[in-house]
Design an enzyme around this catalytic site. Sequence first.
Site, PDB file in Angstrom:
ATOM      1  N   GLY A 176      31.000  39.502  29.692  1.00 12.11           N
ATOM      2  CA  GLY A 176      31.619  40.696  28.928  1.00 12.11           C
ATOM      3  C   GLY A 176      30.704  41.538  28.365  1.00 12.11           C
ATOM      4  O   GLY A 176      29.598  41.894  28.940  1.00 12.11           O
ATOM      5  N   LEU A 233      36.945  38.750  35.140  1.00 14.03           N
ATOM      6  CA  LEU A 233      35.574  39.648  34.750  1.00 14.03           C
ATOM      7  C   LEU A 233      34.341  38.692  34.704  1.00 14.03           C
ATOM      8  O   LEU A 233      34.192  37.594  34.231  1.00 14.03           O
ATOM      9  CB  LEU A 233      35.778  40.135  33.214  1.00 14.03           C
ATOM     10  CG  LEU A 233      34.514  41.044  32.796  1.00 14.03           C
ATOM     11  CD1 LEU A 233      34.749  42.257  33.432  1.00 14.03           C
ATOM     12  CD2 LEU A 233      34.915  41.225  31.090  1.00 14.03           C
ATOM     13  N   ASP A 234      33.401  39.299  35.497  1.00 14.48           N
ATOM     14  CA  ASP A 234      32.010  38.557  35.523  1.00 14.48           C
ATOM     15  C   ASP A 234      31.861  37.094  36.037  1.00 14.48           C
ATOM     16  O   ASP A 234      31.264  36.243  35.688  1.00 14.48           O
ATOM     17  CB  ASP A 234      31.270  38.546  34.226  1.00 14.48           C
ATOM     18  CG  ASP A 234      31.063  39.976  33.692  1.00 14.48           C
ATOM     19  OD1 ASP A 234      30.767  40.845  34.828  1.00 14.48           O
ATOM     20  OD2 ASP A 234      30.970  40.212  32.443  1.00 14.48           O
ATOM     21  N   ALA A 235      32.985  36.602  36.812  1.00  9.23           N
ATOM     22  CA  ALA A 235      33.063  35.489  37.199  1.00  9.23           C
ATOM     23  C   ALA A 235      33.160  35.316  38.663  1.00  9.23           C
ATOM     24  O   ALA A 235      33.334  34.253  39.351  1.00  9.23           O
ATOM     25  CB  ALA A 235      34.497  34.749  36.574  1.00  9.23           C
TER      26      ALA A 235
END
Lengths: 285, 285, 285, 285
Positions: free
Chosen positions: A202, A228-230
Amino acid sequence: MIPTARTLLISCPDRRGIVAAVSQCVLEAGGNIIRSDQHTTDPIGGIFFMRLEFLYMDAPADDSDFTRRFAPVAERFAMDWRLVRTGEPKRMALFVSRLGHCFVDVLWRWHSGELPVKIPLVVSNHPDLEPVAAQYGLPYHYLPIDKTNHLEREAQILDLLEGEADFVVLARYMRVLSPSFVERYSGRIINIHHSFLPAFVGASPYERACERGVKVIGATAHYVTEELDAGPIIEQDVVRVNHRDQVADLKLKGRDIERVVLARAVKWHVEDRVLIYGNRTVVFI
Amino acid sequence: MIPTARTLLISCPDRRGIVAAVSQCVLEAGGNIIRSDQHTTDPIGGIFFMRLEFLYMDAPADDSDFTRRFAPVAERFAMDWRLVRTGEPKRMALFVSRLGHCFVDVLWRWHSGELPVKIPLVVSNHPDLEPVAAQYGLPYHYLPIDKTNHLEREAQILDLLEGEADFVVLARYMRVLSPSFVERYSGRIINIHHSFLPAFVGASPYERACERGVKVIGATAHYVTEELDAGPIIEQDVVRVNHRDQVADLKLKGRDIERVVLARAVKWHVEDRVLIYGNRTVVFI
Amino acid sequence: MIPTARTLLISCPDRRGIVAAVSQCVLEAGGNIIRSDQHTTDPIGGIFFMRLEFLYMDAPADDSDFTRRFAPVAERFAMDWRLVRTGEPKRMALFVSRLGHCFVDVLWRWHSGELPVKIPLVVSNHPDLEPVAAQYGLPYHYLPIDKTNHLEREAQILDLLEGEADFVVLARYMRVLSPSFVERYSGRIINIHHSFLPAFVGASPYERACERGVKVIGATAHYVTEELDAGPIIEQDVVRVNHRDQVADLKLKGRDIERVVLARAVKWHVEDRVLIYGNRTVVFI
Amino acid sequence: MIPTARTLLISCPDRRGIVAAVSQCVLEAGGNIIRSDQHTTDPIGGIFFMRLEFLYMDAPADDSDFTRRFAPVAERFAMDWRLVRTGEPKRMALFVSRLGHCFVDVLWRWHSGELPVKIPLVVSNHPDLEPVAAQYGLPYHYLPIDKTNHLEREAQILDLLEGEADFVVLARYMRVLSPSFVERYSGRIINIHHSFLPAFVGASPYERACERGVKVIGATAHYVTEELDAGPIIEQDVVRVNHRDQVADLKLKGRDIERVVLARAVKWHVEDRVLIYGNRTVVFI
């Protein structure tokens, strides 16, 4: 005659005889294997991945002949596969916001011949980096985004990309893409996140790294997924920091890591070295 | 039935059809390839290297059947080749002098099951580390060496090794071996040198690194050849140092690098991952 | 009033009382020490180095007052010393040849505010990089050099630098400077060498690294002295390579290391963090 | 007379004149500063940290004289401070469970003189590593812990430590300590966690790293606080991994990082190089 190179990418359920069948087929199609990498998640019941570079040695490249020969092999082993012209440039759309270090770095690598890509367009929600794009004669689409016009803007961007871009690189682009956008370019959007994921998912990772008092900071290049960001990680690297480093210092040190991590990921992507399975990657380097 | 694993190592002049022929042969012998690595120094006229792990899946392992099938392939492509039982321990003779950090580290890795080796004997020109060998119940041959008895001692050592050791690890053994000794165990003596070769060949590398004011120090594991510290490099790594580090600090920091570099090299050697060509290595990791 | 920062650099024979005398003097001159680093080569009979940042807190900066107070301290301890305005840009002359990666990188860092320098001029023995200089509006002096005009050219270059440049950065400049040139800018010429010195001094380090089969390659930023590639090292770093890397790959991987190593060295130099003693450096970071 | 070394540790609100006052006091007490490090979190209104090594040069060490002189300085600047005999061994209690790699490594470093500690006792909730302790003649307290006897066991352990241990090292000790235990040894319990925190807090970090598909794994040494894996970080390091690494491989690669990260943290702690503020550390190395 200069030999013509091809890259063959395969994934399928692992079972006996795959390598023999594939290599025999390449041989019969007139190819000489110059590099081959393979990986199995489990020899019994796992998934098998293969990346193979070969040269058509004696005759002109005839991919339709190869495909005709290979189709039954592919069917027999239930393969997902692709044959690509080795070294052929892919078309990369660059998305940027205000921070230019990754943008400039990618451009320089492209310009110096290090990255085999074409850059049909640059998209940004800020006007700041237009002069940099202009230096290289690249079209720069300034499309400011706010809450009210988010989906409309994405529709515009999708129009711009349509038929023009093979993949998208978010070079510190600071807007979250919608699920439908991500879906449209699934496995073809590379983001650089300024932390060693999964730490500091994040916003504001450097600020949070400083607060937590970590002794290394990092950067992560990954494919974008809905969460997100995964998404699947392509590459990560880190750099040491210490108690003297304030947030501004972390940002400065982080820049150098972000640039090389993104550059490696983009290079490996365009060279067809990255295969995705589930939320992970196989990277044949 | 538990599948039995084998590792096949091949080197030969590169030409078309090697992979197809090898993989077909493995298939017909009842093997399932679970890992394969290859490298060519040049697709046209170069040398081809291959390391292949396979499982005998259905039937008991029958290496003589495999060999019978493989012999004509090997002949056709003029191969150097070896078939080894994957994971079978190799017999490692350890040579030490006074410094114990590499010795203790290798012993601990062996003892904890990390290194698939047997240790038939330890040879030393000093008595200092005998207690460490004794802790693990290892025979320790204390053979002091000076200029007058050098060759005689080597003859004694060769007698000790004969039929007992597959390879030799110089774990900070501080005597230069004679050319005939090196010749006898060619490609089977691993040394750890305490610098990033080719910098600081020979004696006192830490002292010279300190004098030169370097900002990194390193360690190098290599096969021993007749020329001092000039043999094929298996592995190297480095650690940062700064102006505060005196020679004693470099030695301390260097220890940790020496240990891991040597451990990796030994592991890769016993797992048959290292192939030598000329003065270089191919390391399939 | 915004506090004004100063950096004080000291070297002298080590003896008791230096820190007390210096810090007392700074205090009396109205300064508040915000950072202090020191190093002694030997507490008994060695050389003492100190770098001190302080702020004039209450009153306008008055360096002549400071100097008047500090002069007797400096004399008493036989100090070499300098007082500099912290953050004041130094004037950097850039020397380049054909390869642009270090050049472009330094320019970008300067342009983005990362490097506190002014760039009065670029000197090159090739015309290739003139367009890059032009992008940033920098004067580019193309001065081709051969054996016949070497010293004449250097005289021209010295004229260009006179009164214009505080230090020189050789950003992959491929000509050896004459001893008299080096002498003129002693301790003020930074070179980036594309190997981890002292390995691969001189020409073609990547080619030689490839031949030697090393598993790491590196880059070294150092001050230029009369002896080739033998001056005081400021910074070094390395990157892993393997048997797959041909010379071209080493060059590509090396680029990224060269850029960051040079950038760090230049930054530390302009921030007055590097002190030279003999053939080594103290780097206060 | 051999000079006697002392280390002085200070923290206080930052304001002008601290360095001058401290160094003057050391001078008057007959000390020669041989190393000094300082850090301020903010020159205006921040906290100031200082670590100073000095030698009593002319006369026998007289710490009570130093203390008498220093007390008014300390009071004037509202200092927290400590004077310790440089190099004097601290007493380290080792807590272990089943995995021996960190335990063996710390023991070896202690035994070889690398770590200036005494080891009065080893505590474990498993009997497995008793033979290792026995090799070095160390008392091994086997105290199995389950839910029913947790606090009772901790009381026993606290009794064992009382007057015997200066600090505690959890060398892969797999039980969470109670808040009251942590409170009792606040800032004096060092844990090694097998991930680059804050990623993978809690159990099974290697399994989760494998699932997440990270390309680097790490280890973190930190002071234990009430919140799990959230205490001040002393040191971190990482190692690269790839798609071939299964959980078992990560554990193997991780071992080497865990060992060196823990060893550095312990060394810096016993050399009084680590100062805690809030949830971060200042490490003067």
